[in-house]
Design a protein around this motif. Sequence first.
Motif, mmCIF file in Angstrom:
data_model
loop_
_atom_site.group_PDB
_atom_site.id
_atom_site.type_symbol
_atom_site.label_atom_id
_atom_site.label_comp_id
_atom_site.label_asym_id
_atom_site.label_seq_id
_atom_site.Cartn_x
_atom_site.Cartn_y
_atom_site.Cartn_z
ATOM 1 N N LYS A 145 -5.579 11.471 -3.709
ATOM 2 C CA LYS A 145 -5.456 10.673 -4.933
ATOM 3 C C LYS A 145 -3.969 10.433 -5.186
ATOM 4 O O LYS A 145 -3.188 11.382 -5.289
ATOM 5 N N LEU A 146 -3.597 9.182 -5.279
ATOM 6 C CA LEU A 146 -2.184 8.834 -5.448
ATOM 7 C C LEU A 146 -1.602 9.408 -6.739
ATOM 8 O O LEU A 146 -0.462 9.867 -6.758
ATOM 9 N N ALA A 147 -2.385 9.419 -7.809
ATOM 10 C CA ALA A 147 -1.904 9.950 -9.090
ATOM 11 C C ALA A 147 -1.553 11.432 -8.993
ATOM 12 O O ALA A 147 -0.647 11.906 -9.691
ATOM 13 N N ASP A 148 -2.249 12.179 -8.106
ATOM 14 C CA ASP A 148 -1.944 13.607 -7.932
ATOM 15 C C ASP A 148 -0.529 13.836 -7.423
ATOM 16 O O ASP A 148 0.033 14.917 -7.580
ATOM 17 N N HIS A 149 0.047 12.820 -6.792
ATOM 18 C CA HIS A 149 1.400 12.925 -6.254
ATOM 19 C C HIS A 149 2.364 11.989 -6.983
ATOM 20 O O HIS A 149 3.428 11.653 -6.469
ATOM 21 N N LYS A 150 1.956 11.589 -8.191
ATOM 22 C CA LYS A 150 2.773 10.751 -9.071
ATOM 23 C C LYS A 150 3.227 9.443 -8.409
ATOM 24 O O LYS A 150 4.335 8.967 -8.633
ATOM 25 N N VAL A 151 2.343 8.892 -7.575
ATOM 26 C CA VAL A 151 2.581 7.568 -7.004
ATOM 27 C C VAL A 151 2.004 6.575 -8.001
ATOM 28 O O VAL A 151 0.801 6.576 -8.259
ATOM 29 N N LYS A 152 2.859 5.762 -8.568
ATOM 30 C CA LYS A 152 2.438 4.831 -9.617
ATOM 31 C C LYS A 152 2.044 3.487 -9.025
ATOM 32 O O LYS A 152 2.747 2.934 -8.179
ATOM 33 N N ILE A 153 0.916 2.988 -9.516
ATOM 34 C CA ILE A 153 0.427 1.675 -9.112
ATOM 35 C C ILE A 153 0.600 0.739 -10.314
ATOM 36 O O ILE A 153 -0.046 0.938 -11.348
ATOM 37 N N PRO A 154 1.462 -0.264 -10.190
ATOM 38 C CA PRO A 154 1.637 -1.199 -11.318
ATOM 39 C C PRO A 154 0.317 -1.907 -11.643
ATOM 40 O O PRO A 154 -0.458 -2.235 -10.741
ATOM 41 N N THR A 155 0.063 -2.140 -12.909
ATOM 42 C CA THR A 155 -1.197 -2.744 -13.343
ATOM 43 C C THR A 155 -1.413 -4.117 -12.717
ATOM 44 O O THR A 155 -2.547 -4.532 -12.514
ATOM 45 N N ILE A 156 -0.356 -4.819 -12.376
ATOM 46 C CA ILE A 156 -0.492 -6.156 -11.788
ATOM 47 C C ILE A 156 -1.160 -6.120 -10.405
ATOM 48 O O ILE A 156 -1.779 -7.090 -9.991
ATOM 49 N N VAL A 157 -1.056 -4.993 -9.701
ATOM 50 C CA VAL A 157 -1.657 -4.887 -8.357
ATOM 51 C C VAL A 157 -2.752 -3.818 -8.292
ATOM 52 O O VAL A 157 -3.150 -3.407 -7.218
#
Length: 182
Positions: A149-161
């Motif tokens: 899970k990307l959030a578990d490693h603080k990888v942010k996904i911009p809302t636009i993508v």
Amino acid sequence: MKYVLLLALGLLLHQTGFGQDIYTAKGAGISFFSSAPLEDIEAKTNKAVSAINIKTKVIYFKVPITSFEFEERLMQQHFNSTYLESDKYPDAEFKGKILEDVDLSVAGTYNVTVEGTLNLHGVDKTYREKGTISVSGNTLQLNAKFNVKLADHKVKIPTIVVKNIAEQVAVTVNATYTATAK
């Protein structure tokens, strides 16, 4: 003299051919796949390195983030600069241990569970995942699939993508190890 030479050669072969504890994999393959509503994203690398101590069952992986290759160059650029920030976090590392009491010096295929810490994007998270290790001669073959899970490693996904990138990616690991000389 001939017998002494044969004895020395036999001892050398015995020492380097049997009883090795450390196996290493250079060029281990790691890939990930992200399936999102608008597009699928896949990247691969064969630049990971790994080591297994078959006595202590400790396992280690190190993957250069910039070594992941994408079909589209722009995806690769965004992956490195925006999401994984490879200039700040150049490598992903996994340090863990095989939990089962398996004898990896004996030929066969073993189902294993590995527990350890993945450091990705500067964030440590504990994982407990299943895989297989096949032993044949002085070679080990490791295969595993798991989700990150990307959030578990603080990888942010911009809302636009957000519809282009999945919140979790499927990771596949394939590594071939050979015994290292003592």
